[in-house]
Scaffold this motif. Structure first.
Motif, PDB file in Angstrom:
ATOM      1  N   VAL A   1      46.884  -2.580  68.738  1.00 15.29           N
ATOM      2  CA  VAL A   1      46.213  -3.857  68.996  1.00 15.29           C
ATOM      3  C   VAL A   1      44.704  -3.694  68.830  1.00 15.29           C
ATOM      4  N   SER A   2      44.148  -2.658  69.450  1.00 19.78           N
ATOM      5  CA  SER A   2      42.700  -2.415  69.376  1.00 19.78           C
ATOM      6  C   SER A   2      42.249  -2.175  67.944  1.00 19.78           C
ATOM      7  N   THR A   3      43.028  -1.387  67.215  1.00 21.78           N
ATOM      8  CA  THR A   3      42.684  -1.075  65.830  1.00 21.78           C
ATOM      9  C   THR A   3      42.696  -2.336  64.967  1.00 21.78           C
ATOM     10  N   GLN A   4      43.708  -3.155  65.148  1.00 25.28           N
ATOM     11  CA  GLN A   4      43.821  -4.375  64.362  1.00 25.28           C
ATOM     12  C   GLN A   4      42.686  -5.359  64.689  1.00 25.28           C
ATOM     13  N   MET A   5      42.294  -5.435  65.957  1.00 24.37           N
ATOM     14  CA  MET A   5      41.198  -6.322  66.342  1.00 24.37           C
ATOM     15  C   MET A   5      39.886  -5.853  65.720  1.00 24.37           C
ATOM     16  N   LYS A   6      39.655  -4.537  65.727  1.00 27.42           N
ATOM     17  CA  LYS A   6      38.434  -3.990  65.133  1.00 27.42           C
ATOM     18  C   LYS A   6      38.392  -4.298  63.634  1.00 27.42           C
ATOM     19  N   ARG A   7      39.537  -4.145  62.991  1.00 27.35           N
ATOM     20  CA  ARG A   7      39.609  -4.436  61.566  1.00 27.35           C
ATOM     21  C   ARG A   7      39.394  -5.910  61.285  1.00 27.35           C
ATOM     22  N   ALA A   8      39.949  -6.755  62.157  1.00 23.69           N
ATOM     23  CA  ALA A   8      39.801  -8.202  61.983  1.00 23.69           C
ATOM     24  C   ALA A   8      38.337  -8.613  62.103  1.00 23.69           C
ATOM     25  N   LEU A   9      37.643  -8.085  63.104  1.00 29.16           N
ATOM     26  CA  LEU A   9      36.238  -8.426  63.303  1.00 29.16           C
ATOM     27  C   LEU A   9      35.367  -7.881  62.169  1.00 29.16           C
ATOM     28  N   LYS A  10      35.709  -6.694  61.700  1.00 29.66           N
ATOM     29  CA  LYS A  10      34.975  -6.108  60.572  1.00 29.66           C
ATOM     30  C   LYS A  10      35.169  -6.973  59.321  1.00 29.66           C
ATOM     31  N   LEU A  11      36.391  -7.454  59.150  1.00 33.33           N
ATOM     32  CA  LEU A  11      36.704  -8.308  58.012  1.00 33.33           C
ATOM     33  C   LEU A  11      35.930  -9.617  58.075  1.00 33.33           C
ATOM     34  N   LEU A  12      35.879 -10.207  59.270  1.00 37.88           N
ATOM     35  CA  LEU A  12      35.141 -11.463  59.440  1.00 37.88           C
ATOM     36  C   LEU A  12      33.653 -11.259  59.152  1.00 37.88           C
ATOM     37  N   LYS A  13      33.121 -10.159  59.624  1.00 43.34           N
ATOM     38  CA  LYS A  13      31.699  -9.885  59.391  1.00 43.34           C
ATOM     39  C   LYS A  13      31.426  -9.763  57.903  1.00 43.34           C
ATOM     40  N   LEU A  14      32.354  -9.116  57.191  1.00 45.78           N
ATOM     41  CA  LEU A  14      32.209  -8.931  55.749  1.00 45.78           C
ATOM     42  C   LEU A  14      32.315 -10.262  55.012  1.00 45.78           C
ATOM     43  N   LYS A  15      33.285 -11.074  55.408  1.00 49.08           N
ATOM     44  CA  LYS A  15      33.562 -12.326  54.715  1.00 49.08           C
ATOM     45  C   LYS A  15      32.567 -13.431  55.055  1.00 49.08           C
ATOM     46  N   LEU A  16      32.171 -13.500  56.319  1.00 44.83           N
ATOM     47  CA  LEU A  16      31.304 -14.592  56.759  1.00 44.83           C
ATOM     48  C   LEU A  16      29.828 -14.307  56.506  1.00 44.83           C
ATOM     49  N   GLY A  17      29.475 -13.033  56.428  1.00 44.26           N
ATOM     50  CA  GLY A  17      28.067 -12.687  56.279  1.00 44.26           C
ATOM     51  C   GLY A  17      27.455 -12.439  57.649  1.00 44.26           C
ATOM     52  N   VAL A  18      26.401 -11.678  57.678  1.00 45.41           N
ATOM     53  CA  VAL A  18      25.821 -11.238  58.945  1.00 45.41           C
ATOM     54  C   VAL A  18      25.296 -12.397  59.790  1.00 45.41           C
ATOM     55  N   VAL A  19      24.612 -13.356  59.170  1.00 50.54           N
ATOM     56  CA  VAL A  19      24.010 -14.452  59.940  1.00 50.54           C
ATOM     57  C   VAL A  19      25.081 -15.268  60.646  1.00 50.54           C
ATOM     58  N   ILE A  20      26.093 -15.688  59.897  1.00 49.18           N
ATOM     59  CA  ILE A  20      27.149 -16.494  60.494  1.00 49.18           C
ATOM     60  C   ILE A  20      27.928 -15.673  61.515  1.00 49.18           C
ATOM     61  N   TYR A  21      28.145 -14.403  61.222  1.00 46.01           N
ATOM     62  CA  TYR A  21      28.907 -13.546  62.134  1.00 46.01           C
ATOM     63  C   TYR A  21      28.199 -13.413  63.476  1.00 46.01           C
ATOM     64  N   ILE A  22      26.887 -13.239  63.451  1.00 45.33           N
ATOM     65  CA  ILE A  22      26.133 -13.114  64.700  1.00 45.33           C
ATOM     66  C   ILE A  22      26.284 -14.378  65.537  1.00 45.33           C
ATOM     67  N   VAL A  23      26.153 -15.521  64.891  1.00 47.19           N
ATOM     68  CA  VAL A  23      26.324 -16.791  65.602  1.00 47.19           C
ATOM     69  C   VAL A  23      27.757 -16.905  66.109  1.00 47.19           C
ATOM     70  N   TYR A  24      28.709 -16.454  65.304  1.00 52.12           N
ATOM     71  CA  TYR A  24      30.119 -16.542  65.674  1.00 52.12           C
ATOM     72  C   TYR A  24      30.411 -15.693  66.901  1.00 52.12           C
ATOM     73  N   VAL A  25      29.867 -14.487  66.962  1.00 53.55           N
ATOM     74  CA  VAL A  25      30.102 -13.615  68.108  1.00 53.55           C
ATOM     75  C   VAL A  25      29.616 -14.292  69.383  1.00 53.55           C
ATOM     76  N   LEU A  26      28.495 -14.979  69.264  1.00 47.69           N
ATOM     77  CA  LEU A  26      27.957 -15.705  70.425  1.00 47.69           C
ATOM     78  C   LEU A  26      28.770 -16.959  70.716  1.00 47.69           C
ATOM     79  N   HIS A  27      29.278 -17.558  69.665  1.00 49.27           N
ATOM     80  CA  HIS A  27      29.938 -18.863  69.791  1.00 49.27           C
ATOM     81  C   HIS A  27      31.422 -18.749  70.066  1.00 49.27           C
ATOM     82  N   GLY A  28      32.067 -17.709  69.513  1.00 51.67           N
ATOM     83  CA  GLY A  28      33.512 -17.645  69.546  1.00 51.67           C
ATOM     84  C   GLY A  28      34.070 -17.114  70.840  1.00 51.67           C
TER      85      GLY A  28
END
Length: 197
Positions: free
Chosen positions: A170-197
């Protein structure tokens, strides 16, 4: 033009409710509170990890809305306004506690919540659309774990039990999912997302 005062407040749109709130309708304000209180509390608590602070933040947002009702102008959606109001108060708490750096790392300038770019990004519908698109494209098991964690707020242990897999998986998959989102969304959107999500 229909008379909003004759309709049950529970049937009114957010826009109509705010129109009545501006006129001093306590019933309309109570309906806004009932619609968003729990959601905003969950949102604030996820950021602050402190029940009392989360409750205080949400209460302050509603008090401010009521006190400024006569001059209040809704520029976007009501949900977007309320979430951003909570977010701004959370930022203020973080700044006061000097821990905002752990959220924004080297991107201090992205925290300017009044900038046009960030104002756009933190709107619930806009960022949700971007994120949902990327979540839908995840591998099935990763998506399942991610949604149980982020949407149903299950713990790693609870997810492992439900899916009959190890907590490590579970932990590994979550880390991969967040890494994937950061890659796909871009750093700016990802930072806002971490705060927002």
């Amino acid at each position: 033009m229909r008379n909003l005062h004759l309709a049950p407040v529970s049937t009114l749109s957010d826009h109509d409710l705010i129109s009545l709130v501006r006129q001093g309708s306590e019933a309309a304000f109570k309906e806004v509170y009932l619609r968003y209180d729990s959601l905003l509390y969950i949102y604030a608590y996820k950021k602050l990890q402190n029940k009392a602070e989360a409750q205080d933040v949400v209460q302050e947002v509603f008090i401010t809305l009521w006190n400024s009702r006569e001059t209040f102008i809704l520029k976007s959606t009501l949900s977007g306004f309320l979430y951003k109001s909570v977010l701004n108060k959370v930022f203020n708490i973080f700044k006061h506690q000097h821990i905002i750096q752990q959220y924004i790392s080297s991107g201090e300038h992205f925290i300017e919540t009044d900038s046009a770019e960030t104002d756009y990004l933190v709107r619930e519908k806009d960022i949700a659309a971007l994120i949902e698109k990327e979540i839908a494209a995840m591998p099935p098991r990763m998506r399942e774990i991610y949604e149980l964690k982020r949407k149903e707020f299950l713990s790693t242990k609870e997810i492992a039990a439900r899916l009959q897999i190890s907590e490590m998986t579970v932990s590994t998959q979550m880390k991969r999912a967040l890494k994937l989102l950061k890659l796909k969304l871009g750093v700016v959107i990802y930072i806002v997302y971490v705060l927002h999500g």
